[in-house]
Write an enzyme that holds these catalytic residues in place. Structure first.
Site, mmCIF file in Angstrom:
data_model
loop_
_atom_site.group_PDB
_atom_site.id
_atom_site.type_symbol
_atom_site.label_atom_id
_atom_site.label_comp_id
_atom_site.label_asym_id
_atom_site.label_seq_id
_atom_site.Cartn_x
_atom_site.Cartn_y
_atom_site.Cartn_z
ATOM 1 N N PHE A 154 0.929 -1.238 0.049
ATOM 2 C CA PHE A 154 0.116 -0.061 -0.097
ATOM 3 C C PHE A 154 0.843 1.362 0.000
ATOM 4 O O PHE A 154 0.526 2.238 -0.556
ATOM 5 C CB PHE A 154 -0.897 -0.019 1.190
ATOM 6 C CG PHE A 154 -2.220 1.031 1.009
ATOM 7 C CD1 PHE A 154 -3.182 0.776 0.219
ATOM 8 C CD2 PHE A 154 -2.327 1.907 1.728
ATOM 9 C CE1 PHE A 154 -4.133 1.530 0.035
ATOM 10 C CE2 PHE A 154 -3.312 2.797 1.534
ATOM 11 C CZ PHE A 154 -4.276 2.767 0.594
ATOM 12 N N TYR A 155 1.919 1.159 0.536
ATOM 13 C CA TYR A 155 2.837 2.236 0.748
ATOM 14 C C TYR A 155 3.375 2.759 -0.881
ATOM 15 O O TYR A 155 3.195 3.846 -1.230
ATOM 16 C CB TYR A 155 4.291 2.189 1.509
ATOM 17 C CG TYR A 155 5.286 3.061 1.007
ATOM 18 C CD1 TYR A 155 5.391 4.229 1.470
ATOM 19 C CD2 TYR A 155 6.576 2.692 0.485
ATOM 20 C CE1 TYR A 155 6.345 5.369 1.141
ATOM 21 C CE2 TYR A 155 7.631 3.735 0.336
ATOM 22 C CZ TYR A 155 7.519 4.942 0.605
ATOM 23 O OH TYR A 155 8.457 5.932 0.489
ATOM 24 N N ALA A 156 3.435 1.804 -1.770
ATOM 25 C CA ALA A 156 3.874 2.023 -3.178
ATOM 26 C C ALA A 156 2.585 2.319 -3.955
ATOM 27 O O ALA A 156 2.865 3.300 -4.560
ATOM 28 C CB ALA A 156 4.336 0.699 -3.497
ATOM 29 N N THR A 158 0.209 4.315 -2.716
ATOM 30 C CA THR A 158 -0.040 5.634 -2.478
ATOM 31 C C THR A 158 0.884 6.577 -3.180
ATOM 32 O O THR A 158 0.617 7.770 -3.500
ATOM 33 C CB THR A 158 -0.350 6.117 -0.978
ATOM 34 O OG1 THR A 158 1.095 5.605 -0.300
ATOM 35 C CG2 THR A 158 -1.224 5.000 -0.445
ATOM 36 N N LYS A 159 2.276 6.140 -3.090
ATOM 37 C CA LYS A 159 3.073 6.986 -3.694
ATOM 38 C C LYS A 159 3.055 7.094 -5.177
ATOM 39 O O LYS A 159 2.997 8.111 -5.908
ATOM 40 C CB LYS A 159 4.571 6.374 -3.454
ATOM 41 C CG LYS A 159 5.034 6.599 -2.156
ATOM 42 C CD LYS A 159 5.398 8.142 -2.038
ATOM 43 C CE LYS A 159 6.043 8.602 -0.874
ATOM 44 N NZ LYS A 159 6.352 10.124 -0.672
#
Ligand SMILES: NC(=O)c1ccc[n+]([C@@H]2O[C@H](COP(=O)([O-])OP(=O)(O)OC[C@H]3O[C@@H](n4cnc5c(N)ncnc54)[C@H](O)[C@@H]3O)[C@@H](O)[C@H]2O)c1
Length: 339
Positions: A154-156, A158-159
């Site tokens: 999920f980090y990737a 959102t980025k």
């Protein structure tokens, strides 16, 4: 020229603000000082910036949740350049707390872009992204032309979303954007949630270190001053046409966005085991390793193709891993004595 650096109390924001002030720029550093990791470390970074650059550095504590407050700040400080580093970082935390990423990556970036649109005087908007957007790609090294549309966590996700949001803001409103895809950044004042900090701390305290994928991970470790220097050199290189799609002539598109995607890495990947042996060398201690299996969401390897960066700013990374780890360990030993 006044530059807004968001996330100025963060690891990369601190080093970037420092290099900009040193070069004579006026920096407005903004940060929410959130408690994802030690607030004390963030305060120490800000104190140092204020002490070293009393005329060039000004700090504002804010969380980017109010578009109106950002708009007022842009006007008050006559900002022309934005370096947007504030974010909820960390791959593993995103598996537990996805909403932190929605608020601090998606919502905060939207507010900043919308305030910039209304303000209408931003000459260049530099936006931090990550090598994690490539993580599903098996072709090495990662090139900016490679697909980045299958984020593994999920980090990737959102980025990558903020990259796409930037494209739309540039296409619609003409804001020039450079997307900075950083590769595992390390160095003094580094993040306590990252491997180098955790490993050094535990090795010095004779505690075990958790090493995932049995130490076989490969990372394109990039020294923080090389990142900060690259950002400084990029400020005056605002894109004048869409550079992210023309690279691949087979893709047809209908966009007049002034946007560029850039890898900022070292271009020299190393195995995690090599990294650990350098920490052992400079701590003068043997690591006690708790080998663990591969973790869901992690990438096996990262490796940056940095030809585009080299060509654009005539710069390639200077600090080799041995020197970089030596600098970190020396910093950490002094820092831990002060606590
Ligand atoms: N360090 C790395 O290896 C790495 C790699 C790839 C990408 N990045 C990206 O680079 C940027 C900087 O990373 P870093 O390592 O310095 O992380 P960091 O966590 O040290 O710094 C981010 C800072 O942003 C602040 N922040 C978070 N949400 C905010 C909000 N809503 N408003 C204002 N401030 C907020 C935090 O308090 C923190 O000080 C991030 O965008 C990150 O995703 C970092």
């Amino acid at each position: 020229m006044s530059i807004l650096v968001t996330g100025a109390a963060g690891f990369i924001g601190f080093h970037t603000s420092n290099i900009l002030c040193k070069s004579g720029f006026k920096v407005i550093g903004l940060d929410s000082l959130n408690n994802y990791y030690s607030v004390k470390l963030k305060e120490k970074r800000i104190l140092k910036l204020k002490k070293d650059w009393p005329k060039n550095f000004k700090f504002i504590k804010d969380n980017l949740y109010s578009e109106k407050k950002i708009f007022d700040l842009l006007i008050k400080h006559k900002i022309t350049i934005i370096i947007h580093l504030a974010a909820q970082a960390g791959v593993r935390h995103s598996l537990k707390k996805p909403m932190d990423y929605v608020k601090n990556n998606i919502v905060a970036s939207t507010n900043l872009m919308e305030a910039s649109r209304k303000y209408n005087r931003i000459r260049h908007f530099l936006l931090a992204s990550t090598s994690s957007v490539y993580a599903s790609s098996i072709k090495m090294p990662y090139s900016e032309k490679d697909p980045a549309d299958f984020p593994l966590q999920f980090y990737a996700a959102t980025k990558r979303s903020t990259e796409l949001m930037a494209h739309s803001y540039s296409h619609l409103y003409g804001i020039p954007f450079t997307i900075l895809r950083f590769f595992t950044v390390y160095g003094p004042y580094g993040r306590p949630d990252m491997a180098l900090y955790k490993f050094t701390k535990n090795i010095l305290n004779n505690k075990k270190i958790d090493v995932y994928n049995h130490g076989k991970h490969v990372r394109d470790f990039t020294y923080v001053s090389d990142i900060a220097l690259s950002i400084k050199k990029l400020i005056k290189k605002e894109p004048i046409k869409n550079e992210s799609y023309i690279l691949d002539k087979k893709i047809s598109f209908n966009s007049n966005a002034k946007i560029r995607v850039l890898n900022i890495g070292n271009g020299d990947p190393k195995e995690l085991e090599d990294y650990i042996s350098k920490i052992e060398k400079y701590t003068k201690k043997k690591a006690k390793i708790n080998y663990l299996p591969f973790q869901i969401g992690d990438a096996f390897k990262t490796y940056a193709n940095i030809n585009k960066l080299k060509k654009l700013i005539k710069f390639s990374p200077k600090v080799k891993i041995d020197k970089g780890i030596k600098n970190f360990v020396e910093w950490y030993i002094n820092f831990s004595k002060l606590k």
